[in-house]
Design an enzyme around this catalytic site. Structure first.
Site, PDB file in Angstrom:
ATOM      1  N   THR A 361      -5.088-129.255  62.921  1.00 22.05           N
ATOM      2  CA  THR A 361      -4.370-129.055  64.190  1.00 22.05           C
ATOM      3  C   THR A 361      -3.118-129.933  64.260  1.00 22.05           C
ATOM      4  OG1 THR A 361      -6.463-128.538  65.260  1.00 22.05           O
ATOM      5  CG2 THR A 361      -4.625-129.094  66.701  1.00 22.05           C
ATOM      6  N   SER A 677     -24.121-124.991  41.378  1.00 22.73           N
ATOM      7  CA  SER A 677     -23.464-125.888  40.424  1.00 22.73           C
ATOM      8  C   SER A 677     -24.388-126.928  39.803  1.00 22.73           C
ATOM      9  CB  SER A 677     -22.271-126.584  41.095  1.00 22.73           C
ATOM     10  OG  SER A 677     -22.695-127.342  42.189  1.00 22.73           O
ATOM     11  N   LYS A 720     -15.838-133.790  43.609  1.00 27.32           N
ATOM     12  CA  LYS A 720     -16.905-134.213  42.690  1.00 27.32           C
ATOM     13  C   LYS A 720     -16.412-135.312  41.749  1.00 27.32           C
ATOM     14  CE  LYS A 720     -19.346-129.781  42.809  1.00 27.32           C
ATOM     15  NZ  LYS A 720     -19.678-128.546  42.104  1.00 27.32           N
TER      16      LYS A 720
END
Length: 773
Positions: A361, A677, A720
Site C-alpha cells: 500500500t 519441495s 530459502k
C-alpha cells in the site's frame, strides 16, 4: 283547464329560446320568413305563435323541425335595427298546441288549439305552491343571481299555473327541460316537476359552493405563497443574498457551466436541471435530482494533473520511501520513460502481490508521489455487493455512485494513481459478483467508457493508473487476474529487514516518540536479534512495533532520569523486549544418519526444517507425523516408492519394506506444513537411514521428486537461501530449473553459499551423503 279554442296564427320559430305564458322579453328576428310572419301579425291583431326549434343549426325549419307545443304571444313593440334585423318585444299569453301547419311562401301559418287555465287553486295545488315558494326562496339565497324583488313579486301570485311558469323561467334549465314543463298541461304535475328541479338545483348549488370555497381557500393559499416568494426574491435580490431554491438553481447552473463536462453529459445535466426547477421543493424526487446534479458537477471530467516526467527524481523518491523492491521500481520507471517518449499512454494495471506488511500500500502511495499525481485508495476487503463498484440505480432510496466514481471525485483529476487494496478478499453472494464488475474497470480496452448505474453516462478511466494489492494471487478470479500485470513482492530478507529498520522504521519511531539520535542508539547486532528472535514475518509490520516498544522504554528511562542516553545492544535487548518469542533452525553440529535439513518457504519468509527418519523391525508400516499436509504426505509416499523401485542400485535390502516399520517425522509438530519441495529431503533422509550413511551437516536441500527420481523446480528460493545462510549452512542443493532465480538472491548471501543444481536424485545423494556407497 276549461275549454280549448282553435285559431290560425302566423308562426315564429325560435332558436335556443323558449317563451312561457306571462313572460315578457325582447327577441331579435332576422330570417326572412320570420320577419314576414311578424309583419302579418302586426297587420292583423298583433298576435303570433312562438315555438322552439329542435335543432339550433336549422336555418329553414319545417313542421318536423319544431316542437308542437308553444306559446301564443302578443307583439307589443317592433323596432328595425341598422344591421337589418328587427327587435320585437313580446308578451306570452297562453299555451297552445299546433293542430295544422301551412307553409306559405312568405311565412308559415299554424292552426293552434289554445289551452285555457283555471285561476283558482285546489288545496293540493296550494300546498305544492307553498313548497315551490319555500324551495325557490332557498334557491335564491344559494344562487344569489336572482334579486329579492323577484321573490317578492313571485310570492304574490295566486294562480298555480302562472307561478309554475314564472319560477321555471327563472331556473337555469336546458331547452329540452323547459319544453317538458311547457308541454305539461296539468298544473299539479307542472308544480311537482318544478319542485324536483328546484331540489336538484339546490343540491348542485350547495356542492358548487363547497367546491368554490375549497378552490378559493387553495387559491388564497397559493396566491399568498406566490406573493411571499416574490417578496422574498425581491428582498434577497436587494440584499445580494442567494439563498432559497432560486439561488440554489442559479448556483447549480454556474457549476454545470464550469464543470467542463462532455457535451452529452452537459445536455443531461441541463435536462435534469429543468426538471428540478419545475418540481416543488417538498417533492421526494426533488432531492434525488439535486443529488444527481451535484454528483455530475463534482466528478472530474477533464481536470488532469501534469505528470512530472523526471526519471531521476522519481527514482530518488522511490528509493527514499522503500528499500529494495527493485522489480517494482523498475516497472514504474519504465512506465515513466515510455510516457516521456510518447506523451500519452494508457495507465498500466499493476498488481502488487505478497504477504502482509511488505509495503504494498505504501509503495502505491510512493508511486503517486513520484509521478506527482493525486492518490486515492479503495479497500475491497469484504466487498460482496456489485453495487459497491457500479453504484445503485437512482430508483432506489439512498442510491449513490459506486466506489470507483466516489474515488474519482475524491481524487479530483482524471489521471490519479488509484489503489484497489486487497483485491483477493472480495466475495460474492446473491447481490452479485463485485470481481466481475471490476473487469470493465481494469480492462484498458473498455474502461474509457465505464458505466456507473447512478451516473448513467459513460466515464473515462483510461488515464487512471490502477494499482491493486493482493496477499493470495490464487484467490483472484482468472479473468480479473488476466487484466493485471502481477509483480510479486515475496518478502524481505534478513539483510533487507536490517537496512529497513536502520534507515526507515527506527528513525520514524524515534521522531514519533519525541526522541532524537543523541538520546537513543540501537546497534546493528541488537536489530538483528530483534529480527531473528522477536519477529517471524515476511514484512516489517511487527518489526516496526518492536522498534516502537524500544523507543517507549527508552523514553521512560530518559523521563525518569535513569539515563541521559539509551544504548540498545544485543545483551540489553532482552531487558526491553523480554525473552525471545521465536527460534530459527540452525545447522546440525555433526553429520547425522536419517536426518536431512530441508529448506521451507512460509508466509513469514524462509526457514529450515530437519526431516528425521527412524527404521525399526516391523511389518512394513509407514508412519508420517509432524502435522503434514496432503501434498507433503504424497511427497513422502513418492520418495518411498522410488526407493523400493531402486533398492538394488541403492544397495538396500529389496524386502526392507516388509521387515521394517518406517517413521518419518518433521519437528515443530504443532505447526502445519505442506508443499512438494521437501521431496528430495525426505528421500535423502530415508536412504540415509536405510543405508546407514550420514547426511552432511552443512548441506540444505529443496526440490520436488517424481517416481522416476527427477527433481522438479520449486518457489521461494531467495527466502530459502536466506534461511540457510542464517542457519549456518554452506551448501544448497536445488533443482537445476531454478538456476534462473539465483540472480534474485542478495550478493552478500550468494557469495557465502555454494549452490548445487541437480536434475536427478542420484546427483542429490552424491552431494548430500557422506561416507562410501
Amino acid at each position: 283547464m276549461s275549454e280549448n279554442v282553435r285559431r290560425s296564427i302566423p308562426l315564429l320559430p325560435l332558436r335556443g329560446l323558449l317563451v312561457y305564458p306571462t313572460m315578457v322579453l325582447h327577441l331579435d328576428v332576422g330570417r326572412k320568413k320570420s320577419v314576414q310572419a311578424l309583419e302579418k301579425a302586426m297587420v292583423d291583431d298583433h298576435e303570433i305563435f312562438l315555438t322552439t326549434q329542435r335543432e339550433i343549426s336549422t336555418d329553414e325549419p319545417d313542421q318536423s323541425d319544431i316542437y308542437t307545443v308553444g306559446t301564443l304571444a302578443k307583439v307589443n313593440q317592433m323596432l328595425k335595427l341598422p344591421n337589418g334585423t328587427i327587435r320585437v318585444l313580446v308578451e306570452g299569453l297562453q299555451r297552445g298546441q299546433i293542430e295544422d301547419y301551412t307553409d306559405k311562401e312568405e311565412y308559415a301559418e299554424v292552426e293552434v288549439e289554445l289551452v285555457e287555465e283555471r285561476q283558482e287553486a285546489t288545496v293540493e295545488e296550494q300546498a305544492l305552491m307553498r313548497n315551490v315558494l319555500e324551495q325557490f326562496e332557498q334557491y335564491i339565497q344559494l344562487s344569489k343571481k336572482i334579486s329579492q324583488e323577484t321573490l317578492a313579486s313571485v310570492s304574490d301570485i295566486i294562480e298555480p299555473g302562472r307561478l309554475a311558469d314564472i319560477v321555471a323561467s327563472h331556473l337555469p334549465l336546458k331547452i329540452v327541460q323547459k319544453q317538458q314543463i311547457l308541454e305539461t298541461i296539468s298544473v299539479k304535475d307542472r308544480l311537482g316537476q318544478i319542485l324536483k328541479v328546484l331540489s336538484n338545483e339546490k343540491e348542485v348549488l350547495g356542492l358548487e359552493k363547497k367546491i368554490g370555497q375549497r378552490v378559493k381557500k387553495s387559491m388564497e393559499k397559493t396566491q399568498k405563497e406566490y406573493y411571499l416568494r416574490e417578496q422574498m426574491k425581491a428582498i434577497q435580490k436587494e440584499l445580494g443574498d442567494r439563498e432559497g431554491k432560486e439561488g440554489e438553481i442559479e448556483e447549480l447552473k454556474e457549476k454545470i457551466a464550469k464543470a467542463n463536462m462532455p457535451e452529452s453529459v452537459e445536455e443531461k445535466a441541463y435536462k435534469e436541471m429543468s426538471r428540478y426547477e419545475k418540481m416543488p421543493a417538498s417533492s421526494a424526487e426533488s432531492s434525488v435530482i439535486r443529488n444527481y446534479i451535484e454528483w455530475l458537477v463534482q466528478i472530474p471530467w477533464n481536470e488532469e494533473t501534469e505528470d512530472l516526467l523526471d526519471i531521476h527524481r522519481s527514482e530518488k523518491i522511490l528509493d527514499e520511501d522503500h528499500y529494495g523492491l527493485e522489480k517494482v521500481k523498475e516497472r514504474v520507471l519504465e512506465y515513466l520513460a515510455v510516457q516521456q517518449l510518447t506523451q500519452e499512454l494508457k495507465g498500466p494495471i499493476l498488481c502488487l502481490a505478497g504477504p502482509p506488511g511488505v509495503g504494498k500500500t505504501s509503495l502505491a502511495r510512493s508511486i503517486a508521489r513520484s509521478l506527482d499525481r493525486n492518490f486515492v485508495r479503495m479497500s475491497l476487503g469484504g466487498v460482496r455487493d456489485e453495487a459497491e463498484i457500479r453504484g445503485h440505480r437512482r430508483t432506489y432510496v439512498g442510491s449513490m455512485p459506486g466506489r470507483i466514481i466516489q474515488g474519482m471525485k475524491k481524487a479530483g483529476s482524471i489521471n490519479p494513481v488509484f489503489l484497489l487494496d486487497e483485491v483477493d478478499k472480495m466475495a460474492n453472494d446473491f447481490r452479485g459478483d463485485p470481481s466481475a464488475a471490476l473487469l470493465e474497470v481494469l480492462d484498458p480496452e473498455q474502461n474509457n467508457t465505464f458505466s456507473d448505474h447512478f451516473i448513467e453516462e459513460p466515464y473515462d478511466l483510461s488515464k487512471v493508473m490502477f494499482v491493486t494489492t493482493a496477499n493470495n494471487i490464487g484467490a483472484i478470479p482468472a479473468p480479473l487476474k488476466d487484466r493485471m500485470e502481477v509483480i510479486h513482492i515475496p518478502g524481505y530478507t534478513e539483510v533487507e529487514k536490517l537496512e529497513i529498520a536502520k534507515g526507515y522504521l527506527l528513525p520514524k519511531q524515534v521522531k514519533e516518540h519525541g526522541l532524537s539520535k543523541g538520546k537513543i542508539q540501537v546497534r546493528d547486532d541488537a536489530l538483528l536479534k530483534v529480527i531473528r528472535y522477536y519477529t517471524r514475518e515476511a514484512g516489517v509490520r511487527n518489526l516496526e512495533r518492536q522498534m516502537a516498544t524500544i523507543c517507549r522504554k527508552a523514553a521512560k528511562m530518559i523521563v525518569s532520569n535513569e539515563k541521559k542516553k539509551v544504548v540498545v545492544t544485543e545483551n540489553t535487548i532482552e531487558s526491553m523486549l523480554g525473552k525471545p518469542k521465536f527460534r530459527y533452525g540452525k545447522a546440525e553440529s555433526e553429520d547425522q544418519i536419517g536426518a536431512a535439513t530441508g529448506l521451507a518457504y512460509t508466509a513469514a519468509g524462509g526457514d529450515t526444517l530437519t526431516i528425521e527418519v527412524s527404521v525399526s523391525p516391523g511389518k512394513g508400516k509407514l508412519t508420517l507425523t509432524g502435522k503434514l499436509g496432503d501434498v507433503m504426505k504424497e511427497s513422502a509416499q513418492a520418495a518411498f516408492s522410488y526407493i523400493r523401485s531402486k533398492s538394488k542400485e541403492l544397495s538396500i535390502d529389496p524386502g526392507f519394506n516388509e521387515k521394517n516399520d518406517i517413521h518419518i517425522h518433521v519437528p515443530e509438530g504443532a505447526v502445519p506444513k505442506d508443499g512438494p519441495s521437501a521431496g528430495i529431503t525426505m528421500a535423502t533422509a530415508l536412504i540415509s537411514a536405510l543405508t546407514n550413511r550420514p547426511v552432511k551437516r552443512e548441506v540444505g536441500m529443496t526440490g520436488e521428486i517424481t517416481l522416476r527420481g527427477r527433481v522438479l523446480p520449486i518457489g521461494g528460493l531467495k527466502e530459502k537461501s536466506m534461511s540457510a545462510h542464517r542457519a549456518g549452512l554452506t551448501h544448497i542443493i536445488m533443482p537445476k530449473d531454478n538456476e534462473k532465480d539465483l540472480e534474485d538472491i542478495p550478493k552478500s548471501v550468494r557469495e557465502d553459499l555454494t549452490f548445487i543444481p541437480v536434475s536427478h536424485l542420484d546427483d542429490v545423494l552424491k552431494h548430500a551423503l557422506a561416507g562410501e556407497k
